[in-house]
Write an enzyme that holds these catalytic residues in place. Sequence first.
Site, PDB file in Angstrom:
ATOM      1  N   ARG A   1     -15.485  23.553 -41.890  1.00 35.24           N
ATOM      2  CA  ARG A   1     -13.999  23.308 -41.761  1.00 35.24           C
ATOM      3  C   ARG A   1     -13.957  22.152 -42.710  1.00 35.24           C
ATOM      4  O   ARG A   1     -12.844  22.263 -43.635  1.00 35.24           O
ATOM      5  CB  ARG A   1     -13.541  22.790 -40.496  1.00 35.24           C
ATOM      6  CG  ARG A   1     -11.874  22.527 -40.320  1.00 35.24           C
ATOM      7  CD  ARG A   1     -11.872  22.286 -38.924  1.00 35.24           C
ATOM      8  NE  ARG A   1     -12.019  20.991 -38.618  1.00 35.24           N
ATOM      9  CZ  ARG A   1     -11.842  20.728 -37.062  1.00 35.24           C
ATOM     10  NH1 ARG A   1     -11.224  21.330 -36.487  1.00 35.24           N
ATOM     11  NH2 ARG A   1     -12.252  19.269 -37.104  1.00 35.24           N
TER      12      ARG A   1
ATOM     13  N   ARG B   1     -10.287  17.692 -44.378  1.00 38.34           N
ATOM     14  CA  ARG B   1      -9.924  16.598 -43.396  1.00 38.34           C
ATOM     15  C   ARG B   1     -10.763  15.432 -43.492  1.00 38.34           C
ATOM     16  O   ARG B   1     -12.081  15.548 -43.485  1.00 38.34           O
ATOM     17  CB  ARG B   1      -9.902  17.059 -41.852  1.00 38.34           C
ATOM     18  CG  ARG B   1      -8.743  17.562 -41.468  1.00 38.34           C
ATOM     19  CD  ARG B   1      -8.740  18.015 -40.157  1.00 38.34           C
ATOM     20  NE  ARG B   1      -9.189  17.241 -38.885  1.00 38.34           N
ATOM     21  CZ  ARG B   1      -9.439  17.454 -37.622  1.00 38.34           C
ATOM     22  NH1 ARG B   1      -8.821  18.651 -37.328  1.00 38.34           N
ATOM     23  NH2 ARG B   1      -9.906  16.659 -36.866  1.00 38.34           N
TER      24      ARG B   1
ATOM     25  N   ARG C   1      -9.597  12.693 -23.195  1.00 40.87           N
ATOM     26  CA  ARG C   1     -11.160  12.406 -23.750  1.00 40.87           C
ATOM     27  C   ARG C   1     -11.820  11.425 -22.896  1.00 40.87           C
ATOM     28  O   ARG C   1     -13.191  11.401 -23.235  1.00 40.87           O
ATOM     29  CB  ARG C   1     -10.713  11.673 -25.287  1.00 40.87           C
ATOM     30  CG  ARG C   1     -10.212  12.913 -26.270  1.00 40.87           C
ATOM     31  CD  ARG C   1     -11.151  13.137 -27.109  1.00 40.87           C
ATOM     32  NE  ARG C   1     -11.285  13.432 -28.845  1.00 40.87           N
ATOM     33  CZ  ARG C   1     -10.418  14.282 -29.210  1.00 40.87           C
ATOM     34  NH1 ARG C   1      -9.287  14.755 -28.794  1.00 40.87           N
ATOM     35  NH2 ARG C   1     -10.762  14.434 -30.511  1.00 40.87           N
TER      36      ARG C   1
ATOM     37  N   LYS D   1     -11.008  25.022 -30.086  1.00 42.39           N
ATOM     38  CA  LYS D   1      -9.718  24.530 -29.179  1.00 42.39           C
ATOM     39  C   LYS D   1      -8.463  24.771 -29.865  1.00 42.39           C
ATOM     40  O   LYS D   1      -7.348  25.310 -29.082  1.00 42.39           O
ATOM     41  CB  LYS D   1      -9.984  23.015 -28.635  1.00 42.39           C
ATOM     42  CG  LYS D   1     -11.060  22.482 -27.852  1.00 42.39           C
ATOM     43  CD  LYS D   1     -10.821  21.249 -27.694  1.00 42.39           C
ATOM     44  CE  LYS D   1     -10.667  20.070 -28.714  1.00 42.39           C
ATOM     45  NZ  LYS D   1     -11.804  19.940 -29.439  1.00 42.39           N
TER      46      LYS D   1
ATOM     47  N   ARG E   1     -18.211  11.653 -33.519  1.00 42.68           N
ATOM     48  CA  ARG E   1     -17.255  12.273 -32.607  1.00 42.68           C
ATOM     49  C   ARG E   1     -17.743  13.155 -31.718  1.00 42.68           C
ATOM     50  O   ARG E   1     -17.372  13.223 -30.609  1.00 42.68           O
ATOM     51  CB  ARG E   1     -16.200  13.270 -33.706  1.00 42.68           C
ATOM     52  CG  ARG E   1     -15.246  12.434 -34.628  1.00 42.68           C
ATOM     53  CD  ARG E   1     -14.685  13.041 -35.580  1.00 42.68           C
ATOM     54  NE  ARG E   1     -13.579  14.029 -35.032  1.00 42.68           N
ATOM     55  CZ  ARG E   1     -13.251  15.167 -35.699  1.00 42.68           C
ATOM     56  NH1 ARG E   1     -13.790  15.461 -36.668  1.00 42.68           N
ATOM     57  NH2 ARG E   1     -12.237  15.865 -35.205  1.00 42.68           N
TER      58      ARG E   1
END
Length: 188
Positions: free
Chosen positions: A125, A131, A86, A13, A142
Amino acid sequence: MNLIILGPQGSGKGTQAKLLAEKYGLTHISTGDLLRQEIASGSDFGQSLKETLDRGELVSDEVLFSILEKAPLNTGNGFILDGTPRNLYQAENLEKILQKINLHVDKVILLDLPYEESIQRMLKRAEIEHRADDNLETIKTRLAIYDQDTKPVIDFYRQQGKVLEIDGRPDIDTIFKDICNKLDSGVK
Ligand code: AMP
């Protein structure tokens, strides 16, 4: 033109939002980035959000809108909103906020990706970006939140005929071309 981009974590995204913002002159508003900036600023408010983000959970709707209120929704050629709404409450509240400033959402880009591929991409990632919210446990949290809370948002916009369904599996360029073709043929 005002756009929303939705899709599970790892669907790309953020990458597509940046490319679209550049091509169509839109303001890219990523609520995840805005929240991370608040945390990085070292403010007490930011510190109070850190744990929630690190756990992969959603911040409260109140916090979300206090951040979104300050975002430049009403500028230039429009916006591309990335990371919001969301849940259904956020979708409905966003409509109200936009109505007040005489704006509306034109199209909702849905980047679709199978569950397993989301997990694989996010693990990758995690290796690259380090992260704090990219580890297997939070990734699963998530995705579960996405399934439960965010999928109803897709139906909300489907009922309005605004959803562009995009296959999120190919490479970045192929996806980008697909979105642009659908946008250029669909938005009056
Ligand atoms: P993202 O970069 O969009 O994946 O967002 C990173 C994190 O920011 C999420 O896991 C949430 O903790 C928080 N966040 C971003 N957007 C929202 C939102 N619309 N509602 C609640 N929490 C959000």
